[in-house]
Enzyme design. Structure first.
Site, PDB file in Angstrom:
ATOM      1  N   ASP A   1      26.254  40.219  29.280  1.00  0.00           N
ATOM      2  CA  ASP A   1      25.353  41.338  29.592  1.00  0.00           C
ATOM      3  C   ASP A   1      23.913  40.875  29.826  1.00  0.00           C
ATOM      4  O   ASP A   1      23.466  39.894  29.240  1.00  0.00           O
ATOM      5  CB  ASP A   1      25.397  42.348  28.429  1.00  0.00           C
ATOM      6  CG  ASP A   1      24.784  43.678  28.817  1.00  0.00           C
ATOM      7  OD1 ASP A   1      24.703  43.983  30.025  1.00  0.00           O
ATOM      8  OD2 ASP A   1      24.388  44.425  27.898  1.00  0.00           O
TER       9      ASP A   1
ATOM     10  N   ASN B   1      32.194  50.538  34.220  1.00  0.00           N
ATOM     11  CA  ASN B   1      31.263  49.997  35.216  1.00  0.00           C
ATOM     12  C   ASN B   1      31.477  50.586  36.613  1.00  0.00           C
ATOM     13  O   ASN B   1      30.630  50.392  37.498  1.00  0.00           O
ATOM     14  CB  ASN B   1      31.332  48.465  35.257  1.00  0.00           C
ATOM     15  CG  ASN B   1      30.689  47.788  34.060  1.00  0.00           C
ATOM     16  OD1 ASN B   1      31.132  46.723  33.608  1.00  0.00           O
ATOM     17  ND2 ASN B   1      29.631  48.381  33.500  1.00  0.00           N
TER      18      ASN B   1
HETATM   19  C1  IPE Z   1      29.328  45.764  29.063  1.00  0.00           C
HETATM   20  O1  IPE Z   1      28.039  45.817  29.548  1.00  0.00           O
HETATM   21  C2  IPE Z   1      30.283  45.405  30.173  1.00  0.00           C
HETATM   22  C3  IPE Z   1      30.148  44.049  30.687  1.00  0.00           C
HETATM   23  C4  IPE Z   1      29.299  43.127  30.306  1.00  0.00           C
HETATM   24  C5  IPE Z   1      31.078  43.720  31.713  1.00  0.00           C
HETATM   25  P1  IPE Z   1      27.390  47.191  30.038  1.00  0.00           P
HETATM   26  O2  IPE Z   1      26.024  46.840  30.515  1.00  0.00           O
HETATM   27  O3  IPE Z   1      28.273  47.864  31.006  1.00  0.00           O
HETATM   28  O4  IPE Z   1      27.356  48.037  28.703  1.00  0.00           O
HETATM   29  P2  IPE Z   1      26.419  49.242  28.265  1.00  0.00           P
HETATM   30  O5  IPE Z   1      26.455  50.246  29.363  1.00  0.00           O
HETATM   31  O6  IPE Z   1      25.048  48.666  28.082  1.00  0.00           O
HETATM   32  O7  IPE Z   1      26.991  49.724  26.981  1.00  0.00           O
HETATM   33  C1  IPE Z   2      26.362  42.703  32.853  1.00  0.00           C
HETATM   34  O1  IPE Z   2      25.028  42.818  33.211  1.00  0.00           O
HETATM   35  C2  IPE Z   2      27.283  42.596  34.035  1.00  0.00           C
HETATM   36  C3  IPE Z   2      28.171  43.737  34.213  1.00  0.00           C
HETATM   37  C4  IPE Z   2      28.214  44.793  33.450  1.00  0.00           C
HETATM   38  C5  IPE Z   2      29.087  43.686  35.336  1.00  0.00           C
HETATM   39  P1  IPE Z   2      24.397  44.233  33.517  1.00  0.00           P
HETATM   40  O2  IPE Z   2      24.535  44.495  34.986  1.00  0.00           O
HETATM   41  O3  IPE Z   2      24.929  45.281  32.628  1.00  0.00           O
HETATM   42  O4  IPE Z   2      22.870  43.935  33.186  1.00  0.00           O
HETATM   43  P2  IPE Z   2      21.854  44.923  32.478  1.00  0.00           P
HETATM   44  O5  IPE Z   2      22.474  45.334  31.180  1.00  0.00           O
HETATM   45  O6  IPE Z   2      21.661  46.076  33.409  1.00  0.00           O
HETATM   46  O7  IPE Z   2      20.632  44.091  32.293  1.00  0.00           O
HETATM   47 MG    MG Z   3      24.371  45.899  30.773  1.00  0.00          MG
END
Ligand code: IPE
Ligand code: IPE
Ligand code: MG
Length: 248
Positions: free
Chosen positions: A28, A76
């Site tokens: 993340d 997602n």
């Molecule tokens: C969790 O991260 C999913 C992945 C890293 C693939 P998210 O960014 O989607 O989670 P939330 O929305 O902050 O809980």
């Molecule tokens: C994790 O990074 C990747 C996926 C969830 C696919 P994010 O895209 O959630 O990055 P932040 O949390 O917005 O920084």
């Molecule tokens: Mg995220």
């Protein structure tokens, strides 16, 4: 009597002879990493994919048995289609490269999640990668793709109910062990350590059954900045924990 207890020194030395068997990572922070640099979120995902390559290779080199990574959750899909397409495009690129150097790397790859909403081409690549690497003995990398813990549990419950209706199972046959066999992770030991970078203090639907007794490690580092050194810090910290599993 000392009233002030100095804070425990952050352990930094990893005992590579006693690694956890299974490390799981919520990758993340890609979006925030990009935003801080004035870049589109997709640039963060590209940087995150590089970090994944580095960390997976390092896990193989140190002899870790299992690495699970959260790549795309069932939630997602709420993101803009453009971002989703970019993530899927990066995954395709990664798999094509992985297939090309598979014989050398001997990394065993598995996918946890429902692959049916992916494009037929990407789904095919996932299945091919699993098939080719089925007998490899390097680290086993489980890519959680369109994975959701609740979705996984519902699917398992449905599959067990279907087996009961077919007469292959009876409700009283269901135990924690038999239920585990209905999960995407069937046959894989539970994660010992779950790492979440990016400063968020939640699991976001990641391996709720399997991580029931996992040690949790959170860091503010964003995933594209995560490094071997960061992983070492998490491993060293893990090695100082007392895992009691409810005992004393
Ligand atoms: C969790 O991260 C999913 C992945 C890293 C693939 P998210 O960014 O989607 O989670 P939330 O929305 O902050 O809980
Ligand atoms: C994790 O990074 C990747 C996926 C969830 C696919 P994010 O895209 O959630 O990055 P932040 O949390 O917005 O920084
Ligand atoms: Mg995220």
């Amino acid at each position: 009597m000392a009233l002030f207890q100095p804070k425990r020194e952050a352990p930094s030395q990893v005992d590579f002879e006693h690694l956890p068997r299974h490390v799981a990572i919520i990758m993340d922070g890609n979006g925030r990493w990009a935003k801080r640099r004035g870049l589109p979120r997709t640039a963060g995902h590209a940087a995150g994919a590089e970090t994944f390559r580095t960390i997976a290779t390092y896990c193989k080199d140190i002899g870790l048995e299992y690495l699970s990574v959260y790549a795309f959750s069932t939630e997602n899909w709420r993101r803009p289609m453009e971002e989703i397409s970019a993530i899927m495009g990066l995954l395709k690129k990664y798999l094509l490269e992985a297939i090309a150097k598979m014989e050398r790397d001997r990394v065993k790859m598995k996918f946890f999640g429902d692959l049916s909403p992916l494009t037929p081409e990407l789904r095919q690549l996932c299945l091919e990668t699993e098939e080719i690497s089925r007998h490899y003995d390097g680290v086993q990398v489980n890519i959680c793709l369109n994975y959701g813990g609740r979705d996984e549990l519902v699917r398992a419950a449905r599959a067990f109910a279907a087996d009961c209706l077919k007469g292959g199972a009876r409700p009283e046959d269901l135990t924690e062990a038999t239920f585990s066999n209905y999960l995407f992770s069937a046959g894989v030991p539970d994660p010992d350590l779950v790492i979440r970078p990016s400063g968020e203090l939640r699991l976001s639907n990641f391996l709720p059954w399997q991580a029931a007794y996992a040690e949790l490690y959170f860091t503010d580092v964003l995933w594209p900045d995560f490094s071997k050194e960061e992983l070492n810090r998490a491993l060293a910290d893990y090695q100082h924990r007392a895992r009691r599993f409810g005992g004393v």
